[in-house]
Structures are given as structure tokens and as C-alpha cells.
Design a protein around this motif. Structure first.
Motif, PDB file in Angstrom:
ATOM      1  N   ASP A   1       0.824  -1.209   0.000  1.00 55.76           N
ATOM      2  CA  ASP A   1       0.000   0.000   0.000  1.00 55.76           C
ATOM      3  C   ASP A   1       0.859   1.261   0.000  1.00 55.76           C
ATOM      4  OD1 ASP A   1      -2.376  -1.416  -0.047  1.00 55.76           O
ATOM      5  OD2 ASP A   1      -2.587  -1.417   2.139  1.00 55.76           O
TER       6      ASP A   1
ATOM      7  N   TYR B   1      -8.812  10.179 -11.732  1.00 60.56           N
ATOM      8  CA  TYR B   1      -9.176   8.763 -11.584  1.00 60.56           C
ATOM      9  C   TYR B   1      -9.839   8.259 -12.850  1.00 60.56           C
ATOM     10  CZ  TYR B   1     -14.106   9.964 -10.819  1.00 60.56           C
ATOM     11  OH  TYR B   1     -15.393  10.417 -10.977  1.00 60.56           O
TER      12      TYR B   1
ATOM     13  N   GLY C   1      -6.685   6.389  -8.661  1.00 60.64           N
ATOM     14  CA  GLY C   1      -7.028   5.010  -9.015  1.00 60.64           C
ATOM     15  C   GLY C   1      -8.416   4.953  -9.628  1.00 60.64           C
ATOM     16  N   THR C   2      -9.297   4.198  -8.997  1.00 57.44           N
ATOM     17  CA  THR C   2     -10.669   4.044  -9.488  1.00 57.44           C
ATOM     18  C   THR C   2     -11.586   5.076  -8.834  1.00 57.44           C
ATOM     19  OG1 THR C   2     -11.341   2.522  -7.737  1.00 57.44           O
ATOM     20  CG2 THR C   2     -10.296   1.546  -9.694  1.00 57.44           C
TER      21      THR C   2
ATOM     22  N   TYR D   1     -14.162   4.424  -7.000  1.00 58.81           N
ATOM     23  CA  TYR D   1     -14.392   3.964  -5.627  1.00 58.81           C
ATOM     24  C   TYR D   1     -13.219   4.329  -4.715  1.00 58.81           C
ATOM     25  CZ  TYR D   1     -15.231   0.893  -1.666  1.00 58.81           C
ATOM     26  OH  TYR D   1     -15.421   0.408  -0.396  1.00 58.81           O
ATOM     27  N   GLU D   2     -11.992   4.069  -5.166  1.00 53.67           N
ATOM     28  CA  GLU D   2     -10.809   4.396  -4.367  1.00 53.67           C
ATOM     29  C   GLU D   2     -10.710   5.904  -4.117  1.00 53.67           C
ATOM     30  OE1 GLU D   2      -7.506   1.016  -5.524  1.00 53.67           O
ATOM     31  OE2 GLU D   2      -8.012   2.520  -7.047  1.00 53.67           O
ATOM     32  N   THR D   3     -11.020   6.678  -5.142  1.00 49.64           N
ATOM     33  CA  THR D   3     -10.960   8.134  -5.009  1.00 49.64           C
ATOM     34  C   THR D   3     -12.010   8.640  -4.036  1.00 49.64           C
ATOM     35  OG1 THR D   3     -10.061   8.358  -7.225  1.00 49.64           O
ATOM     36  CG2 THR D   3     -11.065  10.323  -6.273  1.00 49.64           C
TER      37      THR D   3
ATOM     38  N   GLU E   1     -13.305   7.084  -1.550  1.00 47.42           N
ATOM     39  CA  GLU E   1     -12.849   6.746  -0.195  1.00 47.42           C
ATOM     40  C   GLU E   1     -11.717   7.665   0.249  1.00 47.42           C
ATOM     41  OE1 GLU E   1     -11.830   2.631   0.373  1.00 47.42           O
ATOM     42  OE2 GLU E   1     -13.898   2.208   0.944  1.00 47.42           O
TER      43      GLU E   1
END
Length: 112
Positions: free
Chosen positions: A5, A71, A97-98, A100-102, A104
Motif C-alpha cells: 500500500d 481517476y 485510481g478508481t 471507488y478508491e478516489t 474513499e
């Protein structure tokens, strides 16, 4: 955070601290993909449209020191967009990233 990570965050340009509340979020997917769902308040600028001429027309991108988070669907197009923006002189570009990742990362909702 494990070593993987940490490495991923470093490659994406993600700062170790909190991102600024005024960070500009850009979805570099196509308008059709954007329409299917995106991060709340994100701007849609498809990766193939990123150029010095296009970027110059976007008021939110006039400050090259503002944090910009890009993203896409997998993180690949946003990696390209990050590189392109950095080559144009933007100092603080993060590959989120994606979607969803963004979402979060910046604590925002996904909207459809």
C-alpha cells in the motif's frame, strides 16, 4: 498500511497526510462512463482530451499548485493523465485510481 500500500501510494503521488478540501477531482473516463456514475463534484475530462490547449480553458486548472486528483476505471488512464498534467507544470497531481478508491480517499460519495 503495509509495504504494498505504501508503494502504491508513492507511485500514485498520494501524500501521506490529508488531501486539501479544495482539491480538484477529475474523472478521465469517457462521458458515457462518467454518466454511469462518478465521484461527487468531479469534473469530466477524458484522458484523450488532455492537452495544454484544453487545460488552459478550464478555470479550475489555472492554479498549477492546486492539488488535482485524477481517476478512471482501473488507474491506468489516470496514471497517463497524471504524467501529462505534471509535464504541463502541475505540481500536485494524485492518481486516485478508481472512482471507488478516489471517493474513499477524499471522503465523498459516488453519484449516478
Amino acid at each position: 498500511m503495509n509495504v504494498f500500500d505504501q508503494l502504491k501510494a508513492q507511485m500514485r503521488g498520494t501524500p501521506s497526510g490529508e488531501l486539501p478540501a479544495d482539491a480538484l477531482v477529475i474523472d478521465v473516463r469517457s462521458p458515457a462512463e462518467f454518466g454511469m456514475g462518478h465521484v461527487e463534484d468531479a469534473l469530466n475530462l477524458p484522458v484523450e482530451a488532455i492537452s495544454a490547449q484544453t487545460v488552459a480553458t478550464i478555470d479550475a486548472l489555472h492554479d498549477k499548485n492546486r492539488t488535482v486528483i485524477v481517476y478512471c476505471a482501473s488507474g491506468m488512464r489516470s496514471a497517463y493523465a497524471r504524467t501529462a498534467l505534471m509535464q504541463m507544470g502541475y505540481a500536485n497531481v494524485v492518481n486516485g485510481g478508481t472512482a471507488y478508491e478516489t471517493a474513499e480517499l477524499i471522503k465523498k460519495s459516488l453519484v449516478r
